[in-house]
Design a protein around this motif. Structure first.
Motif, short mmCIF file in Angstrom:
data_model
loop_
_atom_site.label_atom_id
_atom_site.label_comp_id
_atom_site.label_asym_id
_atom_site.label_seq_id
_atom_site.Cartn_x
_atom_site.Cartn_y
_atom_site.Cartn_z
N LEU A 287 -2.62 -7.82 -6.57
CA LEU A 287 -2.16 -7.72 -5.28
C LEU A 287 -1.69 -6.44 -4.83
O LEU A 287 -1.31 -6.09 -3.59
CB LEU A 287 -0.88 -8.92 -5.24
CG LEU A 287 -1.54 -10.37 -5.06
CD1 LEU A 287 -0.06 -11.22 -5.12
CD2 LEU A 287 -2.15 -10.68 -3.92
N ALA B 298 -6.08 -5.64 -1.29
CA ALA B 298 -5.43 -6.95 -1.01
C ALA B 298 -4.63 -6.99 0.13
O ALA B 298 -4.20 -8.23 0.69
CB ALA B 298 -4.37 -7.25 -2.33
N ALA C 219 4.63 -7.38 -4.51
CA ALA C 219 3.23 -7.90 -5.08
C ALA C 219 3.82 -8.94 -6.38
O ALA C 219 3.35 -10.09 -6.57
CB ALA C 219 2.42 -6.90 -5.71
N TRP D 246 -1.71 -10.29 3.86
CA TRP D 246 -2.72 -10.11 2.87
C TRP D 246 -4.07 -10.32 3.51
O TRP D 246 -4.42 -10.86 4.60
CB TRP D 246 -2.45 -11.17 1.79
CG TRP D 246 -1.20 -11.23 1.39
CD1 TRP D 246 -0.07 -11.92 1.47
CD2 TRP D 246 -0.49 -10.35 0.29
NE1 TRP D 246 1.14 -11.58 0.64
CE2 TRP D 246 0.83 -10.54 0.15
CE3 TRP D 246 -1.27 -9.12 -0.35
CZ2 TRP D 246 1.45 -9.68 -1.12
CZ3 TRP D 246 -0.51 -8.20 -1.14
CH2 TRP D 246 0.79 -8.80 -1.58
N GLY E 116 -6.79 -10.63 -0.88
CA GLY E 116 -5.45 -10.99 -1.18
C GLY E 116 -5.00 -12.51 -0.94
O GLY E 116 -4.34 -13.05 -2.16
N ILE F 232 -4.13 -15.11 -4.25
CA ILE F 232 -3.12 -15.98 -4.24
C ILE F 232 -3.42 -17.56 -4.51
O ILE F 232 -2.71 -18.17 -5.12
CB ILE F 232 -2.29 -15.75 -2.60
CG1 ILE F 232 -1.58 -14.55 -2.70
CG2 ILE F 232 -1.20 -16.85 -2.58
CD1 ILE F 232 -1.04 -14.25 -1.25
#
Length: 457
Positions: free
Chosen positions: A36, A41, A53, A75, A79, A83
């Protein structure tokens, strides 16, 4: 040499499985933080700050859902994919490793027909590791795909989303819901769909199924097949406790939320009575550790926030994706209080006598949980300028890995974010590692000390 190293590693895991579990999740958090932190990201191509992050990765791996930046706009697609992968890994890892950890303990201590805070040991045997892994994977995939299909159809034909966007939104929210992640792609979570049962009910169902615990889900499926073939039905004590307590808490949360917020103009007030009931149930289901919100939590009555804190602290089922002290811990403590009030020497529940060590473990988990929440609340109050109820709510939500917030998360200073990060990690792995450590350290004393009773109360 390799075989010797493998043997040493196996002995270390057998001796300290909780340590291995904590290490595995810490590594996952660090890997997620690194990914991240990449410019790829973020939506604007700039690297996210380290703490941002780290906070997001910890929230994802610990399937909490608290965020300091908006998931859908801050994001990038990469990204968001990271997640979602962390949420899936955190949920799948919690379910699998907690179940296997319970199996390891039961095999070593030869526990049978006893309620633990992790899983019912009668459900599996040490030789069932392969079946457990396949069962977790199959259950996870089946629920997530089913919820994704319902949501995708609703997004496509009810809200005219393009096919690709509808499928992506549906899959993201289905994975997040089943793993009790609480991450949403909209800034206001699922508020735009608060009167749509075809969106809120599938999400609530996924949260409840994920939070009820994999040992319970597998036992229900197994006994359903057995009943169809033999006509028999018999659930273990762990399954009975989990289902009954979960249903009672869901009903209580629904009734209290609906009544307390009925006339609140900022939450349930403008809704039709059916919408009020729907949102009361949805909010109650989210306290299991879901983390989605269909109304502004910060606008809720103080009484509702206190009630929500209580439900969040209890959490969901053992060896599942939910956090909190777990419903079985709550049920064991309730049984002990009833026995004491009746003057009975033993705690009994559903026709079974509870082992003394089960009560001690439940009491230890609950009191340590209270201690962590109070300590974190005090620490946050020193760095955050916010009302006590909002800070307490944030602390309970982080410890119970729920993800609901009154809106102060994004305004936390770096020190506050670090406190919440630690609380999320401890809250997610604390009950599992604590009960495992207590079970592994259990030993018989060869002597008894003189008994004396201090004054209580």
């Amino acid at each position: 040499m390799a075989g010797r190293a493998t043997g040493v590693g196996h002995r270390l895991f057998a001796a300290h499985p909780a340590r291995t579990l904590v290490l595995a999740f810490a590594v996952a958090v660090l890997v997620g933080t690194g990914l991240l932190s990449l410019p790829l990201a973020t939506a604007d191509g700039h690297s996210a700050g380290f703490v941002t992050a780290l906070f997001t990765a910890t929230s994802a791996v610990c399937v909490t859902g608290l965020v300091v930046v908006d998931t859908g706009t801050y994001w990038s697609g990469f990204g968001q994919g990271v997640i979602l992968a962390l949420v899936q890994a955190g949920g799948f890892g919690i379910m699998t490793m907690a179940s296997l950890l319970a199996l390891l303990i039961s095999g070593r201590l030869r526990l049978r027909l006893q309620l633990t805070a992790l899983a019912e040991t009668k459900t599996f045997g040490i030789g069932d590791v392969r079946r457990v892994l396949l069962g977790v994977a199959g259950t996870t995939a089946a629920v997530e795909l089913a919820v994704s299909a319902v949501l995708a159809l609703r997004f496509r034909f009810g809200y005219d989303m393009p096919v690709g966007q509808a499928a992506y939104h549906a899959f993201f929210h289905a994975v997040s819901a089943f793993n009790n992640g609480g991450f949403a792609l909209l800034l206001d979570s699922v508020v735009p769909y608060r009167t749509d049962p075809l969106v809120t009910l599938p999400i609530a169902a996924a949260v409840i199924l994920g939070g009820i615990g994999f040992p319970v889900l597998l036992e229900l499926l197994r006994h359903r097949r057995r009943r169809l073939t033999t006509g028999r039905r018999g659930w273990t004590l762990h399954t009975k406790l989990t289902i009954v307590t979960t249903a009672a808490l869901l009903f209580t949360g629904t009734a209290l939320t609906t009544l307390l917020e009925w006339g609140n103009p900022d939450t349930f007030g403008p809704l039709h009575w059916s919408g009020k009931l729907l949102n009361g149930f949805f909010h109650s289901a989210m306290t299991r550790s879901g983390g989605f919100n269909a109304v502004d939590v910060g606008a809720m009555e103080a009484s509702t926030l206190l009630m929500t804190c209580t439900l969040m602290f209890v959490g969901g089922g053992s060896a599942g994706t939910a956090g909190g002290i777990k419903v079985t811990t709550f049920a064991v403590l309730a049984a002990a209080m009833v026995a004491e009030a009746r003057g009975e020497p033993n705690s009994t529940i559903m026709g079974r006598r509870l082992a003394p060590h089960a009560l001690r473990q439940a009491l230890t988990v609950a009191l340590l949980g209270v201690g962590f929440v109070i300590a974190a609340t005090l620490a946050l109050l020193t760095v955050v300028k916010a009302p006590l109820e909002a800070v307490l709510f944030e602390a309970v939500s982080a410890f119970a890995t729920v993800g609901l917030s009154t809106g102060i998360t994004a305004d936390l200073p770096v020190s506050g974010e670090l406190i919440v990060i630690l609380l999320m990690f401890v809250g997610r792995l604390g009950p599992v590692t604590l009960v495992s450590a207590l079970a592994l350290r259990e030993r018989k004393r060869r002597y008894e000390l003189p008994e004396e009773r201090p004054v209580i109360g």
